[in-house]
Write a protein that holds these residues in place. Structure first.
Motif, PDB file in Angstrom:
ATOM      1  N   VAL B 129       0.619  -1.205   0.212  1.00 46.88           N
ATOM      2  CA  VAL B 129      -0.448  -0.173   0.083  1.00 46.88           C
ATOM      3  C   VAL B 129       0.955   1.399   0.167  1.00 46.88           C
ATOM      4  CG1 VAL B 129      -1.484   1.303   1.569  1.00 46.88           C
ATOM      5  CG2 VAL B 129      -2.103  -0.959   1.025  1.00 46.88           C
ATOM      6  N   THR B 130       1.938   1.460   0.773  1.00 42.78           N
ATOM      7  CA  THR B 130       2.658   2.339   0.610  1.00 42.78           C
ATOM      8  C   THR B 130       3.367   2.388  -0.381  1.00 42.78           C
ATOM      9  OG1 THR B 130       2.766   2.393   3.330  1.00 42.78           O
ATOM     10  CG2 THR B 130       4.761   3.905   2.190  1.00 42.78           C
ATOM     11  N   THR B 132       2.960   1.939  -3.702  1.00 47.99           N
ATOM     12  CA  THR B 132       1.887   1.843  -4.579  1.00 47.99           C
ATOM     13  C   THR B 132       1.158   3.252  -4.399  1.00 47.99           C
ATOM     14  OG1 THR B 132       1.290  -0.913  -4.244  1.00 47.99           O
ATOM     15  CG2 THR B 132      -0.181   1.137  -6.161  1.00 47.99           C
ATOM     16  N   THR B 133       0.849   3.945  -3.411  1.00 48.95           N
ATOM     17  CA  THR B 133       0.853   5.156  -3.343  1.00 48.95           C
ATOM     18  C   THR B 133       1.901   5.782  -3.302  1.00 48.95           C
ATOM     19  OG1 THR B 133       0.031   4.746  -0.824  1.00 48.95           O
ATOM     20  CG2 THR B 133      -1.741   4.316  -2.199  1.00 48.95           C
ATOM     21  N   GLY B 140       4.017  11.205  -5.122  1.00 53.23           N
ATOM     22  CA  GLY B 140       3.051  10.393  -5.209  1.00 53.23           C
ATOM     23  C   GLY B 140       1.794  10.819  -5.768  1.00 53.23           C
ATOM     24  N   VAL B 144      -4.601   4.798  -6.847  1.00 56.84           N
ATOM     25  CA  VAL B 144      -4.619   3.580  -7.007  1.00 56.84           C
ATOM     26  C   VAL B 144      -5.884   2.677  -6.502  1.00 56.84           C
ATOM     27  CG1 VAL B 144      -3.929   2.215  -5.499  1.00 56.84           C
ATOM     28  CG2 VAL B 144      -2.477   3.897  -6.088  1.00 56.84           C
ATOM     29  N   SER B 146      -7.806  -0.041  -4.662  1.00 58.52           N
ATOM     30  CA  SER B 146      -8.387  -1.150  -4.610  1.00 58.52           C
ATOM     31  C   SER B 146      -9.223  -1.733  -4.460  1.00 58.52           C
ATOM     32  CB  SER B 146      -8.021  -1.103  -3.001  1.00 58.52           C
ATOM     33  OG  SER B 146      -7.716  -2.480  -1.995  1.00 58.52           O
ATOM     34  N   THR B 294     -10.456   3.810  -3.190  1.00 60.77           N
ATOM     35  CA  THR B 294      -9.075   4.743  -4.047  1.00 60.77           C
ATOM     36  C   THR B 294      -8.309   4.916  -2.622  1.00 60.77           C
ATOM     37  OG1 THR B 294     -10.345   7.113  -3.735  1.00 60.77           O
ATOM     38  CG2 THR B 294      -9.814   5.735  -5.899  1.00 60.77           C
ATOM     39  N   LEU B 295      -7.301   4.301  -2.528  1.00 56.18           N
ATOM     40  CA  LEU B 295      -5.679   4.982  -1.241  1.00 56.18           C
ATOM     41  C   LEU B 295      -5.468   5.618  -1.788  1.00 56.18           C
ATOM     42  CD1 LEU B 295      -4.894   1.070  -0.662  1.00 56.18           C
ATOM     43  CD2 LEU B 295      -7.263   2.089   0.371  1.00 56.18           C
ATOM     44  N   ARG B 296      -5.178   6.372  -2.792  1.00 54.94           N
ATOM     45  CA  ARG B 296      -4.824   7.516  -3.948  1.00 54.94           C
ATOM     46  C   ARG B 296      -5.314   8.017  -4.622  1.00 54.94           C
ATOM     47  NH1 ARG B 296      -1.534  11.454  -1.827  1.00 54.94           N
ATOM     48  NH2 ARG B 296      -0.444  12.664  -2.819  1.00 54.94           N
ATOM     49  N   LEU B 326      -2.281   5.807   6.239  1.00 55.37           N
ATOM     50  CA  LEU B 326      -3.740   7.054   5.293  1.00 55.37           C
ATOM     51  C   LEU B 326      -4.582   7.574   5.941  1.00 55.37           C
ATOM     52  CD1 LEU B 326      -3.224   4.576   2.012  1.00 55.37           C
ATOM     53  CD2 LEU B 326      -1.587   7.107   2.562  1.00 55.37           C
TER      54      LEU B 326
END
Lengths: 188, 362
Positions: B129-130, B132-133, B140, B144, B146, B294-296, B326
């Motif tokens: 996660v860290t 990829t975002t 960044g 992203v 998920s 969306t994580l980012r 996050l």
């Protein structure tokens, strides 16, 4: 909300437990139900206990893995050791009665612990290659999770190309499903 | 003209990797660049098996650095290009993705997370996660998604191409080993049949006309001599990202209005949390469910609203607090109690989430 039926199949690589899980899942999907099948796909592929997690339900299924199975099938010495953790008070634990010196490792807390002579039956009555199909029959009978006709249709879909060349294989596979059902029916 | 891979709608039963390959076909992807790594290998296998029939392409590169850079190259040439990777491959992919951020290249990357760090397991985690975002040297500036199930793998793989080409930020679909390898049902469809239009692609280089006469010159940079010059470019990028973020952000939630405790999770773990919250509700527990899709960018406003109402937040993830960080950043200033169920590199079951909530609630 009806809970999904949770099934674990475990055996040595090559025993065909993953194929069985896949066929049952396909059969359930063909019935329009929800099915989720996930193999253990780590280094087990290179020698070790192969475990298949299977869930069938009428509604979308949650987490792919789970802690307690409704039915747990262990087909080798190592598979029994590996899967006894998945047994709970409602679990039917099925193992092959041909496995020796396993009594102490069998789960004590399961609802039922059933030994079936699947390996022996496959060798003496049918063919070692349909051992896993006998197991499939046993699972279908113990859970009644899919209709036997749908299971046969799923086998046909997966192995039909082989049956075309040798129709006797079809007969043997279908016979294996029925024998598996009989083995469990006798002791349930 | 090859026929469309999917006509209308079709219920299917397959693995997540197969779903991704079909979705890329349906999304009119032109080319995949890839390097094999478990658990995403079959995306390449299925793609290469199907592509001759539909006139698509594939290039296997010598590693993930080149897979990332060739994907960027494909995009520069105007191709709807994508790649897929996992774990250590995702690590290597961060350098080309930084360049894609710098040049605003709409690359699409499918990540099927495995256990880390380094080679670790070939199986499963939510430990990317860290990376990829926020991975790479930069800020960044990427998207992203998920996913949690096969339907979403299909939907968001298609959507990723459109998000990427519309906003021109690298876009990731963050799946995992379980999603890659499990089989379940979904409905595949031709995007056009649901009114989804694929955002047209265009080349960055080799455009028609004379630069400065018929059109603006193409000026692609990922290097700057003067720090103020970089700052000026990044200010614009950051403003673009801030503007796009609320349009891109997505989430899923239920039972949060009267909840004392809200369970926050993402991806495949959210399936366990969804089942757990439903089960706990039936037993009378005032619990709610919140899941950033969306994580980012994160759905920050919605997260803050949920955090403002609940007394407790329980973050559940197959990592040691990567989502948690996050969330905390997004709701900064809020004093709601933060609790956790972290299982780095291992799947989370419904039973475990139920047990954790009962432990908290007594």
């Amino acid at each position: 909300m009806a809970k999904p039926v949770k099934i674990i199949l475990a055996g040595e690589g090559g025993q065909g437990v993953q194929s069985v899980a896949e066929i049952i899942a396909e059969a359930a999907n063909e019935e329009g139900r929800e099915a989720l099948y996930i193999p253990n796909f780590g280094v087990e592929q290179r020698g070790g206990v192969s475990v298949a997690y299977l869930q069938i339900a009428d509604e979308p299924i949650g987490a792919p893995k789970f802690q307690i199975g409704d039915i747990v099938v262990a087909l080798s010495d190592r598979a029994v050791h590996r899967t006894k953790q998945y047994a709970g008070p409602e679990t039917i634990f099925v193992y092959d009665s041909g496995i020796e010196n396993i009594e102490d490792a069998l789960p004590k807390n399961a609802k039922k612990v059933l030994g079936i002579p699947a390996i022996e039956v496959s060798k003496k009555e049918l063919h070692p290659r349909v051992f896993n199909i006998i197991i499939m029959g046993a699972v279908i009978k113990a859970t009644e999770v899919v209709a036997v006709e749908d299971a046969k249709a799923a086998v046909e879909k997966k192995l039909g190309y082989k049956f075309e060349k040798n129709p006797k294989l079809r007969e043997m596979n279908f016979r294996a499903i029925e024998r598996g059902m009989e083995l469990v029916a006798g002791i349930l | 003209m090859p026929e469309k891979p999917i006509q209308g709608e079709k219920r299917v039963f397959m693995t997540g990797n197969e779903v991704v390959a079909w979705a890329a076909l349906a999304a009119e992807a032109d080319i995949m660049y890839g390097y094999p790594i478990t658990p995403q290998n079959e995306i390449m296998h299925y793609w290469t098996r199907m592509l001759p029939k539909y006139g698509r392409r594939f290039l296997q590169t010598e590693d993930e650095l080149s897979a990332g850079f060739t994907t960027a190259g494909g995009v520069l040439a105007g191709r709807r290009a994508f790649t897929a990777t996992a774990g250590p491959g995702n690590t290597l992919m961060q350098e080309p993705m930084s360049m894609a951020e710098a040049m605003r290249l709409p690359v699409v990357v499918i990540v099927q997370q495995r256990g880390g760090p380094s080679t670790a397991t070939v199986i499963y985690s939510q430990q990317e996660v860290t990376m990829t975002t926020l991975g790479g040297n930069g800020e960044g500036l990427r998207v992203v998604y998920s996913t949690a199930n096969h339907q979403e793998l299909f939907d968001y793989t298609i959507k990723a191409f459109n998000t990427a080409w519309k906003y021109r930020f690298p876009t990731f679909v963050l799946g995992d080993g379980y999603q890659a390898k499990m089989r379940e049902s979904l409905t595949m469809y031709d995007p056009a049949s649901r009114g989804i239009t694929m955002v047209p692609t265009e080349p960055y280089v080799g455009k028609e006309g004379t630069p400065g006469v018929d059109r603006e010159p193409t000026h692609l940079r990922n290097t700057y001599n003067v720090e103020e010059e970089l700052f000026e470019v990044l200010e614009q990028y950051l403003a673009d990202y801030a503007k796009a973020a609320p349009e891109i952000a997505e989430y899923d939630a239920f039972d949060t209005d009267d909840a004392d405790l809200v369970v926050i999770s993402h991806g495949v773990v959210s399936r366990a949390c969804k089942a757990a919250v439903k089960e706990l509700r039936e037993e009378g527990y005032k619990v709610g469910y919140f899941r950033p899709i969306t994580l980012r960018p994160l759905p920050v406003d919605q997260l803050r609203e949920v955090a403002g109402k609940a007394k407790q937040l329980l973050v559940v993830e197959s990592a040691n607090g990567q989502l948690d960080r996050l969330v905390k950043e997004a709701i900064y200033g809020n004093t709601t109690e933060m609790l956790s169920l972290f299982k780095p590199g291992v799947g989370v079951t419904t039973e475990e989430v139920v047990a954790r909530v009962k432990e908290i609630k007594g």
